[in-house]
Write a protein that holds these residues in place. Sequence first.
Motif, PDB file in Angstrom:
ATOM      1  N   THR A 332       0.766  -1.437   0.002  1.00 27.07           N
ATOM      2  CA  THR A 332       0.006   0.053   0.071  1.00 27.07           C
ATOM      3  C   THR A 332       0.878   1.306   0.061  1.00 27.07           C
ATOM      4  N   LEU A 335       2.572   1.949  -3.290  1.00 31.51           N
ATOM      5  CA  LEU A 335       1.774   2.325  -4.209  1.00 31.51           C
ATOM      6  C   LEU A 335       1.139   3.740  -3.986  1.00 31.51           C
ATOM      7  N   LEU A 336       1.047   4.277  -2.886  1.00 29.28           N
ATOM      8  CA  LEU A 336       0.653   5.639  -2.678  1.00 29.28           C
ATOM      9  C   LEU A 336       1.629   6.427  -3.047  1.00 29.28           C
ATOM     10  N   ALA A 339       1.882   6.407  -6.832  1.00 30.91           N
ATOM     11  CA  ALA A 339       0.634   7.342  -7.368  1.00 30.91           C
ATOM     12  C   ALA A 339       0.922   8.748  -7.129  1.00 30.91           C
ATOM     13  N   LYS A 340       1.655   8.992  -6.069  1.00 26.48           N
ATOM     14  CA  LYS A 340       2.042  10.593  -5.935  1.00 26.48           C
ATOM     15  C   LYS A 340       2.940  11.117  -7.060  1.00 26.48           C
ATOM     16  N   SER A 341       4.023  10.330  -7.269  1.00 27.23           N
ATOM     17  CA  SER A 341       4.790  10.510  -8.292  1.00 27.23           C
ATOM     18  C   SER A 341       4.372  10.521  -9.680  1.00 27.23           C
ATOM     19  N   GLU A 343       1.367  11.314 -10.597  1.00 24.93           N
ATOM     20  CA  GLU A 343       0.106  12.075 -10.782  1.00 24.93           C
ATOM     21  C   GLU A 343       0.131  13.126 -12.030  1.00 24.93           C
TER      22      GLU A 343
ATOM     23  N   ILE B  33      -7.840   5.375  -4.931  1.00 24.46           N
ATOM     24  CA  ILE B  33      -7.172   4.339  -4.151  1.00 24.46           C
ATOM     25  C   ILE B  33      -7.916   4.414  -2.750  1.00 24.46           C
ATOM     26  N   THR B  35      -8.352   3.612   1.013  1.00 27.09           N
ATOM     27  CA  THR B  35      -7.449   3.232   2.046  1.00 27.09           C
ATOM     28  C   THR B  35      -8.245   2.558   3.184  1.00 27.09           C
ATOM     29  N   PHE B  54      -7.351   7.866  -1.220  1.00 21.15           N
ATOM     30  CA  PHE B  54      -5.907   8.822  -1.030  1.00 21.15           C
ATOM     31  C   PHE B  54      -5.820   9.685  -2.131  1.00 21.15           C
ATOM     32  N   PRO B  56      -3.754  11.840  -4.165  1.00 18.70           N
ATOM     33  CA  PRO B  56      -2.273  12.191  -4.545  1.00 18.70           C
ATOM     34  C   PRO B  56      -1.518  13.660  -4.801  1.00 18.70           C
ATOM     35  N   SER B  59      -0.707  15.765  -1.551  1.00 14.10           N
ATOM     36  CA  SER B  59       0.400  15.265  -0.993  1.00 14.10           C
ATOM     37  C   SER B  59       1.807  16.120  -1.306  1.00 14.10           C
ATOM     38  N   ARG B 160       0.153   8.778   7.841  1.00 18.94           N
ATOM     39  CA  ARG B 160      -0.361   9.223   6.693  1.00 18.94           C
ATOM     40  C   ARG B 160      -1.927   9.595   6.521  1.00 18.94           C
TER      41      ARG B 160
END
Lengths: 519, 391
Positions: A332, A335-336, A339-341, A343, B33, B35, B54, B56, B59, B160
């Motif tokens: 998880t 993946l987060l 996903a952030k990078s 975006e 996604i 959570t 989530f 993204p 963040s 998070r």
Amino acid sequence: MGFLKNWLSSKKRTKQLNEIAAQQNLTATLEENRSFLATIFKGCSDVVFHDFTIFGQISAVLIYIEGLVDKEKLDQNVLTPLLNKTGEPFSINTVSGVIPVSNIKELNYIEEIIDEISNGHPILLLDHQKKGISLGLTQLEHRAIEEPPAESVIRGPREGFTELLTINTSLLRRRIKSPQLKVKNIVVGRYTRTKIGVYYIEGIAEKSLIKEVMRRLDKIYMDGILGSGYIEELIEDQSNSLFPQILSTERPDVVVSYLLEGHVTILCDGNPVALVVPITLFSFLQSSEDYAQKFMIGSLIRWLRYISVAIVLLLPSTYVALLTYHQEMIPTSLLLTIAKSREQIPFPALFEALLMEITFEALREAGVRLPQQLGTAISIVGALVIGQAATAAGLVSSPMVMVVAITGVASFLLPHYPIGITLRILRFPIMFLAGMLGLLGIILGIIAIVIHLCSLRSFGVPYLTPIVPMVKQDLKDVLYRSPIWARNKRPHSTSKQNPIRQSPGQKPEAENEEELHSD
Amino acid sequence: MNIRYLAFLFLLLNMTYLLTGCWDRVEVNNLAIITAAALDKKDDKTIELSIQIFVPETSGKEKQNVATMGNENTQSPTLVESAEGVNFADAMLKLQGKISRKIFWGQNEVFIFGEQLAKKGILNELNGILRAVQPRERANLFISKGQAKEILKLNPVIDRNSAESIHKLVHAHTGLEESIIDTLQMMNGESKAVALPWIEILTPQDGRSSNVRMPYIHGTAVLKTDKLLGKLNAEATKGVLMIKNQAASGTITVKPKPEKGYLSAEFVKDKIKLIPQITKNHLSMKLQVQTEAIVTQNSTHLDVMNSHDLAKIEKELAKGITLQIRKALDQGQKKWKADIFGLADTFYRKYPREWKKYKKNWDSLYPNLKIDIQTKFRILRPGMTTENPKI
């Protein structure tokens, strides 16, 4: 069939000229022979016809090609005695008797003479003689023996093959000082007349293998052989396969180790690369360096290479598959982060991967071909393109940069260039499969590759030996690098007839410990 | 010919998925996604499904915010969205209509049921969760005090998101860990009761940042069939954890009789064996507890290095353990009359034939089941020091 007919007839047509020459004996008159050779070498301004008189009695001609002949020795050892001596009764034996040259051959046929001249041997023709004398006074310009840059080692000999076959042969002979090392020479190439040497150790290499190698080499009939690459492509088992089925190396020590295991080596004049047959896939993942280090270290490095093979082949495609089909398989938090990078990235993962991989391959290829001064420029550009700039521009996500970089590093780990390039190419179809079918596609790709590998053979030896077919005894050189003292038998696939390599029980033991410490 | 044939085959193979459009490719950029998910009772007929997504995008900005504005005003990196429906599947569909991205359940490891819905029964919704392709059946199940949605809205500072906090709490083994599939097995098994971790909201004590509240597992929810009956407190939960062999670590503190101080020990190994017995139509249960521990604090005069004292300490600690387990058993047997320990299953496993006789009467047998607890306690190490520090 038509093509076969053409091929056969063309063979005949070219044979004609050679056959005429071959059948032609030298005649007893010098003038005739000289003019015949002069017509053959007409327009070859580098061929020198030097007329003179021996012992003041008989006319003779010295024919040679300028630049291939050691002129100084020719003057000192041939012309000086022949011109100065006088009054002695003349015969061909006295002539060869006064010439202080070790390598002297008497020739009868015009074809032989042409060959000798072309190879750089001066020819002495005498009046009233049906024989010519070939003098081994060749002096060929050649490169010094250097360390092969593509196969450098940390610990091991720094010698590499050069372009001259005679030097290469001597490099091998110096390492195997046994008359059992046999050399067979054949000449191929209608125009290039390239000399090819086939090396093997009698008693270890199987006779059928030598016969097969000679058969395949004999089949070659073409204008010219410009390198061992030509030979490789002409004699390999499956020309349509991406996988190399013949090992090429520039290192004499590598060749010797293979010769001692019953392999056959082919060297080609004008090329520093030796070909070793038969070969298995695992030979491409071994380096002579493995045997210079301790066996544990060698084994670990070998496994590092196996892992790197998997990485080179599968890492980018696995990343693409996981990211586009199996997001649930990624931890998880990872993946987060991904996903952030990702975006801001406008491309799908497959396209992103292809973009980066192609860029990387292009940079790498550019670096290989460019002169060294420009190479540094390329690496700077590469670092910018692949690293910082691509992510900053928002074209590529940083995890993808990591994936490409790891793949790149892994590909540098493969010790032989041909297998590296094969895996690098195979990576792309697998990436497409991953992009279209996910992990299923990757598995399909692997299955296809394994099936193909199982079908490959190199000079009768299955490509995946000793895994498929399983030869337990030979696993000692695949699963790990066995200690030198444990390698009592030669590989099963190449030396069945003479399996014993060394006597057992050579593991060093400190038997005389007390004696050692007694003083 | 051969090559053409292969090329044709290749094209044909490609068409099978390209032409049918069965290309399941989904980019991460197009995923919402999830959570954590929460289910609450809306009214008598409908439920409310809430999901924590989530985000993204924020963040990245958040980092800058932290730098410029300080901690106080950080934007939540998660988004909570909810939809009503007659059941889980219906609500899920409506929820998808509200969100631009494709809802992705594959990473969701937290399902929270609200107190009200749990009282009504959770089986119907579990059915929907289990049937759907994406949600994991190994996801953990929780019951929350009050509205479950509130838990999702929490924004814990140290993690998070609240889902991650809950997930970490589970792994700390302070509460039970029950996945959807475990829960269903318990419900479908012989005991027809299940214990689920109970989530409450913790308000920080400093009062300064009252908006920074965190979820925490505090006690155990007792469900008979699929309906919530009540709650065990944290002390009883310890016993439940031990009986269910889930107490990975734990500390027990006892006060040896003539002494003044306390003695604490931390478990290293803790194993419990449930041995059902049927003798002459009489059902009974034997609990064999084996615990190995390290002394963590000793303010008594007993010397851990003295074998005589040690035996005494071990005896006292064993007594403490027995008491703890007994408390949990009493709550389950006497107070809620729900077999949350799965005792019925152990009988069924050992006496499959005889069990048929007792199966019907289990509800009446269970509260009066005689349970014998045998505890063996062994001190492994005295801790980092052997003697008590003296003044």
